[in-house]
Design an enzyme around this catalytic site. Structure first.
Site, PDB file in Angstrom:
ATOM      1  N   LEU A  21       0.681  -1.129  -0.004  1.00 10.50           N
ATOM      2  CA  LEU A  21      -0.100  -0.029  -0.025  1.00 10.50           C
ATOM      3  C   LEU A  21       0.968   1.169   0.158  1.00 10.50           C
ATOM      4  O   LEU A  21       0.422   2.212  -0.523  1.00 10.50           O
ATOM      5  CB  LEU A  21      -0.899  -0.171   1.267  1.00 10.50           C
ATOM      6  CG  LEU A  21      -2.113  -0.990   1.287  1.00 10.50           C
ATOM      7  CD1 LEU A  21      -2.832  -0.994   2.470  1.00 10.50           C
ATOM      8  CD2 LEU A  21      -2.873  -1.057   0.086  1.00 10.50           C
ATOM      9  N   GLY A  22       2.191   1.133   0.555  1.00  4.78           N
ATOM     10  CA  GLY A  22       2.727   2.227   0.623  1.00  4.78           C
ATOM     11  C   GLY A  22       4.380   1.889   1.404  1.00  4.78           C
ATOM     12  O   GLY A  22       4.411   0.828   1.905  1.00  4.78           O
ATOM     13  N   ALA A  23       5.464   2.538   0.978  1.00  7.78           N
ATOM     14  CA  ALA A  23       6.424   2.376   1.684  1.00  7.78           C
ATOM     15  C   ALA A  23       7.168   3.798   1.905  1.00  7.78           C
ATOM     16  O   ALA A  23       7.079   4.717   1.087  1.00  7.78           O
ATOM     17  CB  ALA A  23       7.541   1.640   0.905  1.00  7.78           C
ATOM     18  N   GLY A  25      10.513   5.674   4.587  1.00  6.16           N
ATOM     19  CA  GLY A  25      12.014   5.486   5.360  1.00  6.16           C
ATOM     20  C   GLY A  25      11.697   4.781   6.741  1.00  6.16           C
ATOM     21  O   GLY A  25      12.485   4.120   6.884  1.00  6.16           O
ATOM     22  N   GLY A  27       9.447   2.374   7.090  1.00  4.68           N
ATOM     23  CA  GLY A  27       8.824   1.029   6.915  1.00  4.68           C
ATOM     24  C   GLY A  27       7.837   1.015   5.868  1.00  4.68           C
ATOM     25  O   GLY A  27       7.722   1.844   4.880  1.00  4.68           O
ATOM     26  N   VAL A  29       3.937  -0.535   4.395  1.00  2.00           N
ATOM     27  CA  VAL A  29       2.523  -0.826   4.656  1.00  2.00           C
ATOM     28  C   VAL A  29       1.966  -1.711   3.669  1.00  2.00           C
ATOM     29  O   VAL A  29       1.946  -1.428   2.589  1.00  2.00           O
ATOM     30  CB  VAL A  29       1.438   0.168   5.071  1.00  2.00           C
ATOM     31  CG1 VAL A  29       0.082  -0.033   5.244  1.00  2.00           C
ATOM     32  CG2 VAL A  29       2.130   1.314   6.053  1.00  2.00           C
ATOM     33  N   LYS A  43       1.167  -2.631   9.193  1.00  2.14           N
ATOM     34  CA  LYS A  43       2.482  -1.736   9.037  1.00  2.14           C
ATOM     35  C   LYS A  43       3.474  -2.259   9.857  1.00  2.14           C
ATOM     36  O   LYS A  43       3.293  -2.991  10.961  1.00  2.14           O
ATOM     37  CB  LYS A  43       1.944  -0.512  10.046  1.00  2.14           C
ATOM     38  CG  LYS A  43       2.978   0.529  10.253  1.00  2.14           C
ATOM     39  CD  LYS A  43       2.314   1.778  10.783  1.00  2.14           C
ATOM     40  CE  LYS A  43       1.942   1.651  12.161  1.00  2.14           C
ATOM     41  NZ  LYS A  43       1.500   3.133  12.568  1.00  2.14           N
ATOM     42  N   ASP A 137      -4.041  14.293  18.075  1.00  2.00           N
ATOM     43  CA  ASP A 137      -3.897  14.445  16.766  1.00  2.00           C
ATOM     44  C   ASP A 137      -4.906  14.250  15.872  1.00  2.00           C
ATOM     45  O   ASP A 137      -4.845  13.518  14.796  1.00  2.00           O
ATOM     46  CB  ASP A 137      -2.453  13.612  16.298  1.00  2.00           C
ATOM     47  CG  ASP A 137      -1.927  14.472  14.988  1.00  2.00           C
ATOM     48  OD1 ASP A 137      -2.125  15.683  14.816  1.00  2.00           O
ATOM     49  OD2 ASP A 137      -1.128  13.553  14.135  1.00  2.00           O
TER      50      ASP A 137
END
Length: 733
Positions: A21-23, A25, A27, A29, A43, A137
């Protein structure tokens, strides 16, 4: 969503991995499936970061807090291993966009959607607070939109009653623009549930209006407005029913004691809503554009891309540490499932696309990396866009012609025609293209403001060539993948100070503050007052925004025995009025201004009065520069295009060079992810044709501001390049 790489494990903690799904610096997912068949977002943190005790403690706390929450509107953690060499956390996969992506892509949400969003998030916060936690947050990027309602994610900086802070006492914890006044004052330390309610009020105002209630820009300025100024809620009363508008407004009270509780807010919004207590599950609460995004992502999740033929053992046994990223950046892809969902957006508009198949390329067996160019090539800024495209293409030609090149570069150019809506669609098209590793552009500030969040949600680096972050109004803390190679606007005063202290010392400087330029002029005038050139004195003489007569201000400046005059406005025409008034008054000392005035209109309207004026600018003129790199670039440009480079062409050339150097630092292999480039680029130094690109080590990601500005002077009716401001000798004055 991207295919798994050959080195990715087939399984992790009993989960079968399906796609990336994404990367970033920190790690990767993954989209994964449990043994029972459920889809999860998994993750995984890289081992080198998990080795940091403070980082592992934060991850351990995120797992503990998120695992203990079971409310319907909080994304549940289904499994985790915080003690593994590469710790991981799995949570329910939500195939929906973030609130930030929905608003940026489709505009403000309708009233019934905002009301439903508010009451369900209020319910989620009430459950979080009842468990003794404060999220800290709440922001649009941490809210996912699903068919049956919103989901609150990312408890990485949540705080419980007995926890010890894992950050420095003076660090601001949260996201400027959405954090509470008490967070801004204490650096995010001792805050209670009322802080989350304030943040939720900011989120709902943003969802209804498309604007942040405390504005954008420099983080310090946003924090100041949050603490000291009232929120911008203009039009909110027309967009929301009176009871809902009143509830949102009450959430934004400066005094925490005057805000409703999360439970009380939920009751007020439920009383104001005609809808059922919960959405139907069919997505009736969402507008059609967002529904299409959910449907598209659901389909992609059910049909993930195939895995490469080569595989690795079923469980991960190690991590590549040849190029370890720094600990200081946690990309959105790691902290938020919202970030990793953005890569599936598609473009509805028909856009001009061109691919550069430059001659002289390395052998086809080399890996190929694609850079997207998002530029205005047919709209109001087509001259600037064309100059940047030419510079980028020359950089690709130069790279591919290198005998030692270890990979090939390809450009894909996307013309958004200067239209904001097309800029967003173009950004979706670029980020949805699995071949694109990074993007350069857009050309205009409004387009960058609209498109940049989409790149960040996709964890793709976006290099701004001609726009400083402040110009665009983008807080760096909320857009970790946006990289501007333009120095901060705070450096504008440095060439003026240097010139009037070293080249032509002026003990008495007069500033003509043109209030038509608003805060820009005021800030420059304030800076020059606080730090006068040559350790002398500065007097400020203002001209009202609706006043065209500069003679009174000029007379006052000369009455103060000014030896130099600095115009801090941004209008070429109004600067011309100032220049003519100074000439009429007989002033012969140095007159200085700033880059926005450097336009043909100033030369035409000022006439002879423009002669000798000096201007600060953040870009070079490579045709006049005397460096080897600048001369080589200029020669190549003349040979290919038959004329010298235009404004910002050299900077676009350098942007490609910076990305190429970043890819080299990552090993240049075919499996590099955009998120890895976005993390590494801020630790990369590149000596280009325009300047040396190097970023400040820290969280701001600003370009180093040491001697990065240039000076131009009007000579014989034209803007002539003098050089880098610190290298201009007195003889050139």
């Amino acid at each position: 969503m991207r295919s798994l790489r050959a080195e990715d494990p087939e399984a992790l903690g009993g989960h079968r991995l399906l796609a990336r799904l994404g990367a970033g610096g920190m790690g990767v997912v993954y989209l994964a499936r449990t043994e029972a068949g459920a889809l999860v977002a998994l993750k995984m943190i890289r081992a080198e970061h998990a080795a940091d005790p403070a980082f592992r403690a934060r991850f351990r706390r995120e797992v503990r807090l998120a695992t203990g929450l079971t409310g319907r509107w909080v994304v549940p953690v289904t499994a985790a291993d915080a003690e593994a060499r590469e710790p991981w956390l799995a949570s329910t996969f939500v195939p929906g966009p973030s609130l930030a992506e929905a608003v940026d892509g489709h505009g403000p949400l309708p009233a019934h959607t905002v009301t439903t969003l508010g009451r369900l998030l209020a319910r989620a916060l009430a459950e979080v607070h009842a468990a003794g936690l404060v999220h800290r947050d709440i922001k649009p990027g941490n809210i996912l939109l699903a068919l049956d309602g919103p989901r609150l994610i990312d408890f990485g900086i949540a705080q419980d009653g007995g926890a010890t802070a894992l950050t420095a006492t003076d660090a601001v914890i949260g996201t400027p623009g959405f954090l509470s006044p008490e967070q801004a004052r204490t650096g995010g330390g001792e805050v209670g549930p009322a802080s989350d309610v304030f943040s939720l009020g900011c989120v709902l105002a943003y969802a209804a209006t498309g604007r942040r209630p405390f504005g954008t820009g420099d983080a310090a300025a946003v924090l100041y407005r949050t603490v000291h100024e009232e929120p911008d809620l203009a039009g909110l009363d027309r967009l929301l029913p009176p009871p809902v508008c009143a509830a949102v407004t009450d959430c934004l009270a400066k005094d925490p004691g005057h805000r409703p509780t999360a439970a009380g807010l939920r009751q007020r919004l439920e009383a104001a809503s005609d809808a059922p207590a919960d959405p139907t599950g069919r997505g009736d609460w969402l507008p059609p554009g967002v529904l299409r995004m959910v449907a598209e992502r659901s389909a992609r999740a059910l049909d993930p891309p195939p895995r490469p033929a080569a595989t690795t053992p079923p469980e991960r046994s190690g991590t590549d540490t040849a190029h370890p990223p720094s600990r200081r950046r946690l990309l959105a892809v790691v902290g938020s499932a919202a970030a990793v969902l953005a890569t599936s957006g598609t473009a509805a508009a028909v856009l001009l696309t061109r691919e550069d198949s430059t001659a002289g390329s390395p052998p086809r067996t080399l890996p190929t990396h694609t850079i997207g160019l998002q530029l205005d090539l047919t709209g109001p800024q087509k001259t600037l866009g064309t100059a940047q495209e030419r510079g980028a293409r020359l950089a690709v030609t130069a790279h591919n012609a290198r005998a030692d090149a270890t990979f090939k570069l390809v450009l894909k150019t996307f013309d958004y025609g200067g239209e904001t809506a097309r800029a967003q669609e173009t950004a979706r098209r670029i980020t949805a293209n699995p071949a694109v590793l990074a993007a350069i552009g857009p050309t205009t500030a409004t387009a960058a403001r609209a498109a940049a969040p989409l790149y960040t949600d996709a964890s793709m680096p976006l290099v701004l060539v001609s726009l400083a972050p402040e110009t665009v109004g983008l807080p760096d803390s909320d857009l970790p993948t946006v990289c501007s190679t333009v120095v901060s606007e705070t450096s504008q005063k440095m060439p003026v100070l240097d010139y009037l202290s070293r080249v032509r010392p002026a003990r008495r400087t007069a500033v003509i503050e043109d209030r038509a330029a608003g805060d820009t002029s005021w800030k420059l005038a304030s800076d020059l007052s606080e730090l006068p050139p040559d350790e002398g004195t500065t007097t400020v003489h203002s001209v009202a925004a609706d006043e065209n007569d500069f003679r009174p201000a000029v007379d006052a400046a000369l009455a103060a025995r000014a030896q130099a005059v600095v115009y801090t406005g941004t209008s070429p025409s109004r600067a011309a009025l100032c220049a003519r008034a100074l000439t009429a008054a007989g002033f012969t000392g140095p007159c200085m201004g700033f880059e926005p005035v450097m336009r043909p209109a100033f030369l035409k309207e000022a006439g002879d009065a423009a002669e000798g004026w000096l201007f600060e600018a953040p870009y070079t003129d490579p045709a006049s520069a005397d460096t080897k790199a600048a001369k080589a670039f200029t020669d190549a440009h003349r040979k290919r295009y038959g004329e010298p480079p235009g404004r910002w062409a050299a900077e676009a050339y350098d942007a490609v060079g910076l990305l190429a150097r970043t890819v080299e630092a990552l090993g240049a292999g075919a499996g590099i992810e955009p998120g890895e480039v976005a993390e590494r680029i801020f630790r990369t130094t590149h000596d280009g044709a325009a300047k040396r690109i190097r970023f400040v080590d820290g969280a701001t990601h600003f370009l180093e501001m040491v001697n990065m500005n240039f000076l131009y002077q009007v000579t014989d009716g034209a803007f002539r390049f003098l050089g880098r401001h610190d290298q201009v000798p007195a003889s050139k004055s």
